[in-house]
Scaffold this motif. Sequence first.
Motif, PDB file in Angstrom:
ATOM      1  N   UNK A   1       0.820  -1.244   0.023  1.00 36.91           N
ATOM      2  CA  UNK A   1       0.033   0.363  -0.068  1.00 36.91           C
ATOM      3  C   UNK A   1       1.029   0.827  -0.177  1.00 36.91           C
ATOM      4  N   UNK A   2       0.100   2.261  -0.814  1.00 36.67           N
ATOM      5  CA  UNK A   2       0.797   3.072  -0.916  1.00 36.67           C
ATOM      6  C   UNK A   2       0.321   4.476   0.117  1.00 36.67           C
ATOM      7  N   UNK A   3       1.228   5.282   0.702  1.00 33.30           N
ATOM      8  CA  UNK A   3       0.664   6.536   2.004  1.00 33.30           C
ATOM      9  C   UNK A   3       1.378   7.974   0.738  1.00 33.30           C
ATOM     10  N   UNK A   4       0.418   8.602   0.813  1.00 40.01           N
ATOM     11  CA  UNK A   4       0.734   9.938   0.764  1.00 40.01           C
ATOM     12  C   UNK A   4      -0.489  11.166   1.166  1.00 40.01           C
ATOM     13  N   UNK A   5       0.580  12.663   1.274  1.00 39.29           N
ATOM     14  CA  UNK A   5      -0.028  13.722   1.919  1.00 39.29           C
ATOM     15  C   UNK A   5      -1.089  14.362   1.326  1.00 39.29           C
ATOM     16  N   UNK A   6      -1.836  15.291   1.779  1.00 41.80           N
ATOM     17  CA  UNK A   6      -2.567  16.346   0.700  1.00 41.80           C
ATOM     18  C   UNK A   6      -3.236  17.177   1.682  1.00 41.80           C
ATOM     19  N   UNK A   7      -3.484  18.243   1.513  1.00 47.45           N
ATOM     20  CA  UNK A   7      -4.094  18.923   2.276  1.00 47.45           C
ATOM     21  C   UNK A   7      -5.271  20.425   1.451  1.00 47.45           C
ATOM     22  N   UNK A   8      -6.726  20.275   1.467  1.00 46.68           N
ATOM     23  CA  UNK A   8      -8.022  19.969   0.795  1.00 46.68           C
ATOM     24  C   UNK A   8      -9.226  19.447   0.939  1.00 46.68           C
ATOM     25  N   UNK A   9      -9.889  20.370  -0.476  1.00 52.82           N
ATOM     26  CA  UNK A   9     -10.727  19.208   0.065  1.00 52.82           C
ATOM     27  C   UNK A   9     -11.302  17.975  -0.278  1.00 52.82           C
ATOM     28  N   UNK A  10     -12.353  17.143   0.207  1.00 50.68           N
ATOM     29  CA  UNK A  10     -11.875  15.678  -0.433  1.00 50.68           C
ATOM     30  C   UNK A  10     -12.162  15.609  -1.774  1.00 50.68           C
ATOM     31  N   UNK A  11     -11.314  14.801  -2.286  1.00 52.78           N
ATOM     32  CA  UNK A  11     -11.224  14.408  -4.048  1.00 52.78           C
ATOM     33  C   UNK A  11     -10.861  13.449  -3.875  1.00 52.78           C
ATOM     34  N   UNK A  12     -10.690  12.219  -4.587  1.00 53.76           N
ATOM     35  CA  UNK A  12     -10.636  11.346  -5.229  1.00 53.76           C
ATOM     36  C   UNK A  12     -10.992  10.847  -6.241  1.00 53.76           C
ATOM     37  N   UNK A 151      -6.265 -10.698  -1.901  1.00 52.02           N
ATOM     38  CA  UNK A 151      -5.812  -9.708  -1.721  1.00 52.02           C
ATOM     39  C   UNK A 151      -6.859  -7.898  -2.033  1.00 52.02           C
ATOM     40  N   UNK A 152      -6.868  -7.837  -1.296  1.00 50.96           N
ATOM     41  CA  UNK A 152      -6.906  -6.394  -1.320  1.00 50.96           C
ATOM     42  C   UNK A 152      -7.409  -5.456  -1.838  1.00 50.96           C
ATOM     43  N   UNK A 153      -8.127  -4.058  -2.958  1.00 49.41           N
ATOM     44  CA  UNK A 153      -7.800  -4.004  -3.804  1.00 49.41           C
ATOM     45  C   UNK A 153      -7.040  -2.818  -3.789  1.00 49.41           C
ATOM     46  N   UNK A 154      -6.848  -2.293  -2.257  1.00 51.11           N
ATOM     47  CA  UNK A 154      -6.578  -0.607  -2.068  1.00 51.11           C
ATOM     48  C   UNK A 154      -5.240  -0.630  -2.047  1.00 51.11           C
ATOM     49  N   UNK A 155      -4.868   0.552  -2.551  1.00 44.70           N
ATOM     50  CA  UNK A 155      -3.373   0.421  -3.537  1.00 44.70           C
ATOM     51  C   UNK A 155      -2.705   1.645  -2.649  1.00 44.70           C
ATOM     52  N   UNK A 156      -3.644   3.291  -2.509  1.00 45.93           N
ATOM     53  CA  UNK A 156      -3.223   4.033  -2.111  1.00 45.93           C
ATOM     54  C   UNK A 156      -4.189   5.047  -1.084  1.00 45.93           C
ATOM     55  N   UNK A 157      -3.560   5.161  -0.403  1.00 44.03           N
ATOM     56  CA  UNK A 157      -4.139   5.668   0.606  1.00 44.03           C
ATOM     57  C   UNK A 157      -3.528   7.189   1.327  1.00 44.03           C
TER      58      UNK A 157
END
Length: 497
Positions: A1-12, A151-157
């Motif tokens: 799983x990859x992690x990153x950080x951001x600020x601002x409005x909810x978006x995916x 395996x879970x689908x979740x790749x990026x948080x």
Amino acid sequence: MEFSIKSGAPQSGRNGCVVAGVFEPRRLSAAAAHLDRAAKGYLSAVLRRGDMQGKPGTTLLLHSVPNAAADRVLLVGLGREAGFGDKQYREAVAAAIRALNASGAEEASFHLTELGVDRRDAAWKVAHAVMVARECAYRFTRMKSKSEEPEAALRRLILSVADRAAERRAAAGLEQGLAVAHGVALARDLGNLPPNVCTPSHLADQARELAKRYRMKVEVLERADMERLGMGALLSVARGSVQPPKFITLEYRGGPKKLKAVALVGKGITFDTGGISLKPAAEMDEMKFDMCGAAAVRGTLKAVGELRLPVNVVGAIPTTENMPGGRATRPGDIVTSLSGQTVEILNTDAEGRLILCDALTYVERYRPAAVIDIATLTGACVVALGHVATGLFATHDVLAREIIGAGETAYDRVWHMPLWDDYQEALKSNFADFANIGGRPAGAVTAACFLARFTKKYKWAHLDIAGTAWKSGKEKGATGRPVPLLTQFLINRAGKR
Ligand code: BES
Ligand code: MN
Ligand code: ZN
């Protein structure tokens, strides 16, 4: 799983999910309220229908929320806003990750990291989100012939924080959280390995590998070396086993040459039968976890190596099996430890202190700034503190406070136990300098008192992790504790200079 950080409005992005909290009773968090406004009250209508009260541990997955910048919205119950602290935050993150893993989402915009947590900043919230997420994703599958779950689908948080300034600070939290998670996973793997694979020789081989990867100095003493040095206590435990004992040292030098090292000493009994003082059969398999102290030293060094912390650390791992047999040590045997002190072994099942005492004498040669030993030492500590807190014993109050603080930050807590001389009487022997057991009362304390007799030359603390290093029952497995605590302790020390 990859992690990153951001600020601002909810978006995916595509096939994503926005994760936002709901407090009790039916109160939207800031991020959830933002989604609700865009959706013209869609979420508040769902809440009014009664499908999400905001109770801790609950989640609600919604699809096609109007004007949401993602295919899914995951609402996570947070409990009451007053009193939303470390525990509640971590449990909310865990519930969210479990729900995400069960969904088909590949990416998530994660807004729980924006919630206010008492006394905690963005870096802490991000670090703990990463650690909890990795903990939830951990599986030990190495010994299965075929995989059991898809395996879970979740790749990026994508971890969301309040603003640009918080983004910068949170980046450090992300790095730390990942390093600790990797150290914890290594410690869990070593603990979970079966005792026919995770032998003293295996631990030695793995240490050599770790040393190569993070440019550490490694040394492995063999039985003959230990005999020459006079490690009579350690060797007495190894006598019954066919597996050769090893004494492993790892040196990480990330700080200035002159800076004194912190020594971490980990109990490495790869299987504890009790020896001639044989344990009962029930749950004896769990005594493969009796090397979790050693595993924690290894995990911590991995985390420290990954973070390139400017500290110096020595890891010392005495490792052997404790087996019965024709050559095994008998109750009543008297051995001479590396310190020169003689010990009457009244119970061969009190073997951890016997291998640790020689290791504690051995690390004197590093002139360490402090020594911390980590050991699954006594069943009595489990009786005293259960599976919540690790037992802390120390001869130096400032060091003890440092460890308590690190444990609180890391949510890997310890409880300070007494080490008064009054308890030393229990170890009296009629034949040797002292005995290796003290009788039933205060078993965790008398075990620590035994070790204290070998630690006069430096500042010392002892962590009894018998109740915290692994879980029994349905969730049987190593926890990786206290890698988070020890890594935080060293991070704090690195920051002090
Ligand atoms: N490894 C055990 C301690 C242990 C037992 C940890 C059960 C977790 C669960 C240790 O070597 C041991 O056997 N200790 C004895 C000491 C006693 C003989 C004084 C114990 O706790 O019973
Ligand atoms: Mn034992
Ligand atoms: Zn043991």
